[in-house]
Design a protein around this motif. Sequence first.
Motif, PDB file in Angstrom:
ATOM      1  N   SER A 290      20.231  90.184  48.939  1.00  0.00           N
ATOM      2  CA  SER A 290      19.355  90.396  47.754  1.00  0.00           C
ATOM      3  C   SER A 290      19.168  89.192  46.867  1.00  0.00           C
ATOM      4  CB  SER A 290      20.280  91.101  46.780  1.00  0.00           C
ATOM      5  OG  SER A 290      19.725  91.276  45.310  1.00  0.00           O
ATOM      6  N   ILE A 291      17.836  88.741  46.728  1.00  0.00           N
ATOM      7  CA  ILE A 291      17.197  87.478  46.090  1.00  0.00           C
ATOM      8  C   ILE A 291      17.164  87.932  44.600  1.00  0.00           C
ATOM      9  CG2 ILE A 291      15.485  85.791  46.141  1.00  0.00           C
ATOM     10  CD1 ILE A 291      17.169  85.780  48.459  1.00  0.00           C
ATOM     11  N   GLU A 292      17.906  87.493  43.679  1.00  0.00           N
ATOM     12  CA  GLU A 292      17.526  88.032  42.460  1.00  0.00           C
ATOM     13  C   GLU A 292      17.824  86.365  41.687  1.00  0.00           C
ATOM     14  OE1 GLU A 292      20.454  90.870  41.427  1.00  0.00           O
ATOM     15  OE2 GLU A 292      19.497  92.642  42.459  1.00  0.00           O
ATOM     16  N   ALA A 293      16.780  86.177  40.614  1.00  0.00           N
ATOM     17  CA  ALA A 293      17.061  85.076  39.717  1.00  0.00           C
ATOM     18  C   ALA A 293      18.321  85.300  38.896  1.00  0.00           C
ATOM     19  CB  ALA A 293      15.815  84.905  38.895  1.00  0.00           C
ATOM     20  N   PRO A 294      19.026  84.114  38.928  1.00  0.00           N
ATOM     21  CA  PRO A 294      20.324  84.043  37.812  1.00  0.00           C
ATOM     22  C   PRO A 294      19.744  84.147  36.380  1.00  0.00           C
ATOM     23  CG  PRO A 294      20.147  82.264  39.471  1.00  0.00           C
ATOM     24  CD  PRO A 294      18.940  83.038  39.539  1.00  0.00           C
ATOM     25  N   GLU A 295      20.652  84.407  35.672  1.00  0.00           N
ATOM     26  CA  GLU A 295      20.284  84.547  34.153  1.00  0.00           C
ATOM     27  C   GLU A 295      20.150  83.027  33.724  1.00  0.00           C
ATOM     28  OE1 GLU A 295      23.483  86.514  32.175  1.00  0.00           O
ATOM     29  OE2 GLU A 295      23.120  88.468  33.382  1.00  0.00           O
ATOM     30  N   GLY A 296      19.498  83.094  32.425  1.00  0.00           N
ATOM     31  CA  GLY A 296      19.299  81.946  31.631  1.00  0.00           C
ATOM     32  C   GLY A 296      18.125  81.217  32.362  1.00  0.00           C
ATOM     33  N   GLU A 297      16.923  81.622  32.727  1.00  0.00           N
ATOM     34  CA  GLU A 297      16.010  81.190  33.080  1.00  0.00           C
ATOM     35  C   GLU A 297      15.299  80.251  32.059  1.00  0.00           C
ATOM     36  OE1 GLU A 297      11.411  82.472  34.204  1.00  0.00           O
ATOM     37  OE2 GLU A 297      12.669  83.850  34.053  1.00  0.00           O
ATOM     38  N   MET A 298      15.117  79.030  32.796  1.00  0.00           N
ATOM     39  CA  MET A 298      14.567  77.853  31.909  1.00  0.00           C
ATOM     40  C   MET A 298      12.977  77.885  32.261  1.00  0.00           C
ATOM     41  SD  MET A 298      15.848  73.822  31.984  1.00  0.00           S
ATOM     42  CE  MET A 298      17.419  74.183  31.731  1.00  0.00           C
ATOM     43  N   ILE A 299      12.242  77.617  31.094  1.00  0.00           N
ATOM     44  CA  ILE A 299      10.958  77.273  31.421  1.00  0.00           C
ATOM     45  C   ILE A 299      10.450  75.892  31.419  1.00  0.00           C
ATOM     46  CG2 ILE A 299       8.619  77.704  30.094  1.00  0.00           C
ATOM     47  CD1 ILE A 299      10.296  80.323  30.870  1.00  0.00           C
ATOM     48  N   THR A 300       9.962  75.529  32.538  1.00  0.00           N
ATOM     49  CA  THR A 300       9.621  74.328  32.903  1.00  0.00           C
ATOM     50  C   THR A 300       7.896  74.044  33.086  1.00  0.00           C
ATOM     51  OG1 THR A 300      11.571  73.653  34.160  1.00  0.00           O
ATOM     52  CG2 THR A 300       9.909  72.406  34.556  1.00  0.00           C
ATOM     53  N   ASP A 301       7.626  73.231  32.955  1.00  0.00           N
ATOM     54  CA  ASP A 301       5.714  73.331  32.836  1.00  0.00           C
ATOM     55  C   ASP A 301       5.563  72.637  34.197  1.00  0.00           C
ATOM     56  OD1 ASP A 301       2.983  73.028  32.830  1.00  0.00           O
ATOM     57  OD2 ASP A 301       3.238  73.028  30.570  1.00  0.00           O
ATOM     58  N   TRP A 302       5.662  73.046  35.224  1.00  0.00           N
ATOM     59  CA  TRP A 302       5.458  72.381  36.548  1.00  0.00           C
ATOM     60  C   TRP A 302       3.996  71.739  36.665  1.00  0.00           C
ATOM     61  CZ3 TRP A 302       9.584  70.936  39.042  1.00  0.00           C
ATOM     62  CH2 TRP A 302      10.550  71.440  38.940  1.00  0.00           C
ATOM     63  N   LEU A 303       2.987  72.262  36.144  1.00  0.00           N
ATOM     64  CA  LEU A 303       1.706  71.879  36.161  1.00  0.00           C
ATOM     65  C   LEU A 303       1.704  70.321  35.267  1.00  0.00           C
ATOM     66  CD1 LEU A 303      -1.426  71.912  36.670  1.00  0.00           C
ATOM     67  CD2 LEU A 303      -1.654  73.022  34.426  1.00  0.00           C
ATOM     68  N   GLN A 304       2.357  70.408  34.200  1.00  0.00           N
ATOM     69  CA  GLN A 304       2.241  69.033  33.515  1.00  0.00           C
ATOM     70  C   GLN A 304       3.114  68.098  33.931  1.00  0.00           C
ATOM     71  OE1 GLN A 304       0.247  68.358  30.738  1.00  0.00           O
ATOM     72  NE2 GLN A 304      -0.644  70.386  31.415  1.00  0.00           N
ATOM     73  N   ILE A 305       4.431  68.596  34.802  1.00  0.00           N
ATOM     74  CA  ILE A 305       5.075  67.409  35.535  1.00  0.00           C
ATOM     75  C   ILE A 305       4.314  67.055  36.605  1.00  0.00           C
ATOM     76  CG2 ILE A 305       6.824  67.524  37.210  1.00  0.00           C
ATOM     77  CD1 ILE A 305       8.591  68.993  35.457  1.00  0.00           C
ATOM     78  N   ASP A 306       3.473  67.802  37.288  1.00  0.00           N
ATOM     79  CA  ASP A 306       2.477  67.063  38.386  1.00  0.00           C
ATOM     80  C   ASP A 306       1.505  66.143  37.680  1.00  0.00           C
ATOM     81  OD1 ASP A 306       1.290  67.284  41.163  1.00  0.00           O
ATOM     82  OD2 ASP A 306      -0.288  67.924  39.955  1.00  0.00           O
ATOM     83  N   ARG A 307       0.908  66.663  36.793  1.00  0.00           N
ATOM     84  CA  ARG A 307      -0.154  65.785  36.060  1.00  0.00           C
ATOM     85  C   ARG A 307       0.546  64.336  35.471  1.00  0.00           C
ATOM     86  NH1 ARG A 307      -4.871  68.366  34.696  1.00  0.00           N
ATOM     87  NH2 ARG A 307      -5.251  69.985  36.087  1.00  0.00           N
ATOM     88  N   ALA A 308       1.895  64.492  34.979  1.00  0.00           N
ATOM     89  CA  ALA A 308       2.422  63.410  34.540  1.00  0.00           C
ATOM     90  C   ALA A 308       2.872  62.278  35.735  1.00  0.00           C
ATOM     91  CB  ALA A 308       3.653  63.605  34.010  1.00  0.00           C
ATOM     92  N   ARG A 309       3.209  62.933  36.975  1.00  0.00           N
ATOM     93  CA  ARG A 309       3.255  62.290  38.136  1.00  0.00           C
ATOM     94  C   ARG A 309       2.002  61.538  38.808  1.00  0.00           C
ATOM     95  NH1 ARG A 309       5.786  65.786  42.522  1.00  0.00           N
ATOM     96  NH2 ARG A 309       6.523  63.810  43.321  1.00  0.00           N
ATOM     97  N   GLY A 310       1.062  62.264  38.453  1.00  0.00           N
ATOM     98  CA  GLY A 310      -0.377  61.847  39.064  1.00  0.00           C
ATOM     99  C   GLY A 310      -0.774  60.409  37.928  1.00  0.00           C
ATOM    100  N   ALA A 311      -0.411  60.626  36.776  1.00  0.00           N
ATOM    101  CA  ALA A 311      -0.828  59.641  36.045  1.00  0.00           C
ATOM    102  C   ALA A 311       0.021  58.010  36.190  1.00  0.00           C
ATOM    103  CB  ALA A 311      -0.292  60.066  34.347  1.00  0.00           C
ATOM    104  N   VAL A 312       1.367  58.373  36.579  1.00  0.00           N
ATOM    105  CA  VAL A 312       2.233  57.324  36.945  1.00  0.00           C
ATOM    106  C   VAL A 312       1.461  56.728  38.115  1.00  0.00           C
ATOM    107  CG1 VAL A 312       4.442  56.479  37.587  1.00  0.00           C
ATOM    108  CG2 VAL A 312       3.948  58.149  35.403  1.00  0.00           C
ATOM    109  N   ASN A 313       1.256  57.597  39.335  1.00  0.00           N
ATOM    110  CA  ASN A 313       0.588  57.256  40.246  1.00  0.00           C
ATOM    111  C   ASN A 313      -0.608  56.303  40.360  1.00  0.00           C
ATOM    112  OD1 ASN A 313       0.227  57.246  43.646  1.00  0.00           O
ATOM    113  ND2 ASN A 313      -1.533  58.234  42.625  1.00  0.00           N
ATOM    114  N   GLY A 314      -1.481  56.653  39.276  1.00  0.00           N
ATOM    115  CA  GLY A 314      -2.606  55.932  38.887  1.00  0.00           C
ATOM    116  C   GLY A 314      -2.552  54.532  38.530  1.00  0.00           C
ATOM    117  N   LEU A 315      -1.319  54.461  37.713  1.00  0.00           N
ATOM    118  CA  LEU A 315      -1.145  53.318  36.936  1.00  0.00           C
ATOM    119  C   LEU A 315      -0.552  52.409  38.211  1.00  0.00           C
ATOM    120  CD1 LEU A 315      -0.164  51.562  34.459  1.00  0.00           C
ATOM    121  CD2 LEU A 315       2.351  52.678  34.766  1.00  0.00           C
ATOM    122  N   LEU A 316       0.152  52.899  39.256  1.00  0.00           N
ATOM    123  CA  LEU A 316       0.580  51.745  40.068  1.00  0.00           C
ATOM    124  C   LEU A 316      -0.634  51.556  41.251  1.00  0.00           C
ATOM    125  CD1 LEU A 316       2.887  50.500  41.582  1.00  0.00           C
ATOM    126  CD2 LEU A 316       3.088  52.417  42.985  1.00  0.00           C
ATOM    127  N   ALA A 317      -1.594  52.499  41.335  1.00  0.00           N
ATOM    128  CA  ALA A 317      -2.799  52.452  42.277  1.00  0.00           C
ATOM    129  C   ALA A 317      -3.623  51.301  41.583  1.00  0.00           C
ATOM    130  CB  ALA A 317      -3.513  53.662  42.390  1.00  0.00           C
TER     131      ALA A 317
END
Length: 553
Positions: A290-317
């Motif tokens: 059985s695959i069931e999500a545990p209780e206490g779901e945390m909302i994480t904005d994965w799109l914004q995490i990817d965009r922030a990672r892209g920004a740091v990558n641009g800085l190094l590039a």
Amino acid sequence: MEWFFRQASYRGGLGRLGATTMTDENQYHFHGLLGDEQALKREPRRKRRALKVIEEPWEMAKTTAERKLPTGEAVELTVTGHFLRSVSEVEVVEVSAATEPASGADASGDSTPATRPAAEIAAVPAEGGREAPEPAAGVRTDVAVFPKPGRLFFLTNQMNLNGILSSRMLAPRESFHKYYVDLLELSPGWVPLLAVQPTAQLVERVVAERGAGAPVLVELSESVLIGRELDSPVTYVRAAHFSNVVAIHFREESALRQHRAREYSNVHPHEDLLRVSPELFTSASHVDLSIEAPEGEMITDWLQIDRARGAVNGLLAAGDSGEGLAVAAGALGAPQIPKGTLLPKWLTWEALAGMAPPPDVESEAELADRMIFEAAYRILGERDRAAFWSSSEVLEAVANEIAAAQSSPRVQALVDRDLKRVRELVNIEGDFQPFRNPESPHVAAKSLLMVLLRLDLEQLLRWPAEETGADPTTRAVSAVLAGRLRGLARESVRLRNRVLDDITAAQAVQQANDARGSLGPAEFKSNGAGTALLLKGTELRAAAPLLPRSAHI
């Protein structure tokens, strides 16, 4: 009809090899039945539970004990296994020998308890065990088998594997730009990891959607558990960075060939991880995992995490010169950078990750510059140029957001003046001329103009400085905005650094677990031979020596 005896637990190990009988006075402790008042339950269908395997292995043994059910019946419990670990959850199933309804049963199969109990407990063999003896009649052995103690797998399909490879992170369904149904759909906000071979039903699920491709097992090390015990067939994590991956298993050679035949510009080489392991996809188990999500779901904005990672990558590039690398080092927190390096207060990792408070003190010009950057950074982080793009629309959205903040008239006047020039050039109402005031405090407006004219990071960085007149800081900030617009996962690996990718992925996992922090200590090194940026003691990038006017640190 079938009866179930649940949640019996063995505490401790066999007293000695060859033991064949265990009693309550010895070491076999049954805690009883689950349910109201430990009542014996009748179930219309057999339900099996996967077993939890912990502690130390035992030698091969067959153990029996007699227990009385609440009905007063005596039931012989039998455990058969080899090289077992202690079983913390077991199931006793009483099966009627006849396929027809027993005496007293109606047409639906309901009846009173059968008079010929045949209880059984199946336990899990661990890796390295000898070939199990033939089981006694009526004893089931088709339970999920741990391929190896401590092994963890994520079951998915070929297309979702591409998303994992491009982001170098295994995260919930919300992190995928393009998603095909797999187990993530069943556990929003979590990643389910299997410590057992997947059942045929689970394998079928991940390949059911057209175009998903063949099934894939991504194997991860136990470090993904962050110190937790592996104590169940299915465990859940918020996310995992790609450094935790030890192998990628395909079921057939043809599936691996198909994967190798496709080359993606946004995927780092990973040939050393690829395996063909058909045995991992073959389970004789009928256990319903059985695959069931545990209780206490945390909302994480994965799109914004990817965009922030892209920004740091641009800085190094943008750090392809000694001066550009110094800007990147300063933004990542290096304590010593060349004197005279222009580094706005808002250009920090914490600010790019949305974790920095505004500066305590800043001039009106600095405030106007920061407001332009922050508005542009937010707006670009919400846009998807693949779906729709208008440079004019983005510019007006930036202007409207700043106006809505209702800053002082003097600050608003500075903003309006800077954006007016950007608007003229975006709308082709004026001639583009190289910037005449390099290293001025008006960095954000110039950077926004550059990215609105050249959206692609690679094209932006190829823009010659003699044509733009951009100083290293303006160029770096424009690359940050371009990286923010595209994000990391879709960016070409030609412009990415694998070490930085893995560091930002690890930081994203920390953020998903509600633990925020820096990317690690940064250090800028410079000598007559060249410059280098180190993060966590590892060199991210090297560049040419500093020009004489900025060589002193």
